[in-house]
Design a protein around this motif. Sequence first.
Motif, PDB file in Angstrom:
ATOM      1  N   GLU A  83      38.040  31.671  28.256  1.00  0.00           N
ATOM      2  CA  GLU A  83      39.005  31.336  27.478  1.00  0.00           C
ATOM      3  C   GLU A  83      39.515  32.254  26.178  1.00  0.00           C
ATOM      4  N   GLY A  84      38.638  33.129  25.729  1.00  0.00           N
ATOM      5  CA  GLY A  84      38.792  33.900  25.058  1.00  0.00           C
ATOM      6  C   GLY A  84      39.532  35.107  25.161  1.00  0.00           C
ATOM      7  N   PHE A  85      40.053  35.098  26.564  1.00  0.00           N
ATOM      8  CA  PHE A  85      40.838  36.220  27.012  1.00  0.00           C
ATOM      9  C   PHE A  85      42.419  36.023  26.382  1.00  0.00           C
ATOM     10  N   LEU A  86      42.592  34.841  26.154  1.00  0.00           N
ATOM     11  CA  LEU A  86      43.977  34.367  25.707  1.00  0.00           C
ATOM     12  C   LEU A  86      44.023  35.113  24.227  1.00  0.00           C
ATOM     13  N   ASP A 129      41.792  37.159  22.582  1.00  0.00           N
ATOM     14  CA  ASP A 129      41.285  38.822  22.652  1.00  0.00           C
ATOM     15  C   ASP A 129      41.555  39.223  24.010  1.00  0.00           C
ATOM     16  N   PRO A 130      42.794  39.818  24.294  1.00  0.00           N
ATOM     17  CA  PRO A 130      42.738  39.937  25.960  1.00  0.00           C
ATOM     18  C   PRO A 130      42.358  41.360  26.093  1.00  0.00           C
ATOM     19  N   PRO A 131      42.209  41.671  27.375  1.00  0.00           N
ATOM     20  CA  PRO A 131      41.950  43.024  27.867  1.00  0.00           C
ATOM     21  C   PRO A 131      43.098  43.636  27.263  1.00  0.00           C
ATOM     22  N   ARG A 132      42.534  45.321  27.212  1.00  0.00           N
ATOM     23  CA  ARG A 132      43.434  46.172  26.847  1.00  0.00           C
ATOM     24  C   ARG A 132      44.711  46.362  27.401  1.00  0.00           C
ATOM     25  N   GLY A 133      45.832  46.247  26.701  1.00  0.00           N
ATOM     26  CA  GLY A 133      47.237  46.824  27.025  1.00  0.00           C
ATOM     27  C   GLY A 133      47.882  45.478  27.885  1.00  0.00           C
ATOM     28  N   ILE A 134      47.262  44.477  28.012  1.00  0.00           N
ATOM     29  CA  ILE A 134      48.216  43.126  28.410  1.00  0.00           C
ATOM     30  C   ILE A 134      48.078  41.893  27.322  1.00  0.00           C
ATOM     31  N   ALA A 135      48.941  40.906  27.791  1.00  0.00           N
ATOM     32  CA  ALA A 135      48.625  39.650  26.804  1.00  0.00           C
ATOM     33  C   ALA A 135      48.934  38.588  27.909  1.00  0.00           C
ATOM     34  N   LEU A 136      47.912  37.407  27.625  1.00  0.00           N
ATOM     35  CA  LEU A 136      47.850  36.363  28.461  1.00  0.00           C
ATOM     36  C   LEU A 136      48.358  35.080  27.712  1.00  0.00           C
ATOM     37  N   GLU A 137      49.136  34.242  28.559  1.00  0.00           N
ATOM     38  CA  GLU A 137      49.341  33.211  27.886  1.00  0.00           C
ATOM     39  C   GLU A 137      49.091  31.806  28.893  1.00  0.00           C
ATOM     40  N   VAL A 138      48.726  30.719  28.593  1.00  0.00           N
ATOM     41  CA  VAL A 138      48.731  29.618  29.540  1.00  0.00           C
ATOM     42  C   VAL A 138      49.819  28.444  29.075  1.00  0.00           C
ATOM     43  N   ARG A 139      51.027  28.228  29.760  1.00  0.00           N
ATOM     44  CA  ARG A 139      51.910  27.255  29.618  1.00  0.00           C
ATOM     45  C   ARG A 139      51.863  26.177  30.450  1.00  0.00           C
ATOM     46  N   GLY A 140      51.564  25.072  29.855  1.00  0.00           N
ATOM     47  CA  GLY A 140      51.268  23.883  30.785  1.00  0.00           C
ATOM     48  C   GLY A 140      50.129  24.266  31.384  1.00  0.00           C
ATOM     49  N   SER A 141      50.114  24.522  32.757  1.00  0.00           N
ATOM     50  CA  SER A 141      48.853  24.992  33.358  1.00  0.00           C
ATOM     51  C   SER A 141      48.993  26.132  34.048  1.00  0.00           C
ATOM     52  N   ARG A 142      50.348  26.934  33.757  1.00  0.00           N
ATOM     53  CA  ARG A 142      50.674  28.072  34.532  1.00  0.00           C
ATOM     54  C   ARG A 142      50.157  29.404  33.533  1.00  0.00           C
ATOM     55  N   LEU A 143      49.767  30.326  34.310  1.00  0.00           N
ATOM     56  CA  LEU A 143      49.264  31.603  33.584  1.00  0.00           C
ATOM     57  C   LEU A 143      50.452  32.454  33.706  1.00  0.00           C
TER      58      LEU A 143
END
Lengths: 432, 83
Positions: free
Chosen positions: A272-275, A277-291
């Motif tokens: 869950e922490g990737f949201l 503190d994401p891996p270098r150079g990218i960003a992650l979001e979960v909207r609804g259930s969609r990555l």
Amino acid sequence: MSVATDSVFAGLGQRGTGDVLVVAEGEPDLTVGELLAACDHPVLALDDGWHGADAALTTASTRRALLAMAGLEGRAGRVLLAGASGSPALLPGARAVPDDAVGAPAAAPRATGAVRTRWVFATSGTSGSPKLVTHTSASLTRATARLPGARWGLLYDWHRFAGTQVVLAAVAGGGTVLVPAHARLEDRVGFLTRNRCDHLSATPSLWRRLLMVPGAAELPLRQATLGGEIADDRTLAAVAARFPGARVSHVYASTEAGAAFAVHDGRAGFPEGFLTDPPRGIALEVRGSRLHVANALVEPAYAGSGVRFVDDRGFVDTGDDVELRGGRFHFLGRSSGALNVGGTTFHPERVEEFLDSLPEVAHARVRGRASSVLGQIVVAEVVPAPGADRSSLAAEVRRRCRASLPAAMVPGKVLLVDELPLDASGKVARRD
Amino acid sequence: MRETVLEVLRSTRAEFADGPDLPELTDDTVLLESGLDSLGFAVVVTELEDRLGFDPFSEADTPYYPQTVREFVDFYEKAAAAR
């Protein structure tokens, strides 16, 4: 490191010129010296008309592809990585690089005013015509770790995004790529074992098949990477048990999102922490259930059509559903209803269209069924056409599919039914 | 059990295998050399799940990949006995 990050071949100069980069069955080895020569004085017999122009690489050879990429980087505008089965016409105006131009004597030194070359992939698998995604050199090498001496086995085509990642991990990361030529997996494993392959990347379905190859455990693996499909705990555990000396990782990547992230703890899903503190150079979001993934190094619109595939904040909707359980996001599958059979993604409608075209078939519905071997297999429900021979229909339908469809789309099971359920709008119901 | 497993292996192979020259299926036949491709093997496991009511490959704590026909049959027999 002082090298620019926007060259695929940055960092090569730090290696010995005699270092071997590519060992391919049936071809001479490719050394660092040869590739550096191709960077400085393109070993492409091409005139300066290539300056800033678009090119297409249609070679089947990983060795030739790398030499051509080295010759074109800094000269060509965009380079379509088409492969032997791809069409240069996908990128309008692109000139195909002739196979015999690669390795020919140097034409002229690189023209002044280096071009920032970009690399174009054709996405495949889903329905409709291929879409073209444009990457910078930096996005291709973003996830490449420096692993001097790593010996990577190539089980994908070089021009597929997953294959390019493997080739560049070897070339840009300080290692060697081993390219088997045999069709049979047993023979490929033999070639990789003889050549001391210690880093290997494959789909979970291919890993499950590899675990059934006698002698596969002799591969001296230090790194086993799973990608292209959902990696489940069982397959991760089975790979770890067979290769106790290997770190087992699974990667999340797509042509549009690029190589987003890798998970190294041997468990399915991602923390869950990737949201936050994401891996270098990218960003992650979960909207609804969609990555959703943001990767600024990938161009945000398809080449050719110009259709944007990111939102105004730079996020790509990956189409993958995830679910949070116990501090970890687990992948559930494609929200569009697309199927993924052994790493090949496609829409069930594509198979239905083919089945509906058969004279013996009145109507068909196609769904996925969970498979412990391939992740999913195709199940086709078929309403026979009037007068069709019901006793032989299932076998006949499968025979025709095998003759005309890619292997992943061939129904594993064909069920004869009298009618198909319709939903409220009168369409064939997708779910019961 | 053994007969069911072998029967499904044979019938699926007849339909899904490539090439006319298939080796005879014996206990020592290596599964990957039996002529079954990935899809064929997936179909065998699915068909057996429908007939037997279980899929030993998807059951917990048994990440195991048989290499020969004998190992494949044994895997099903052991899974059935443990149920």
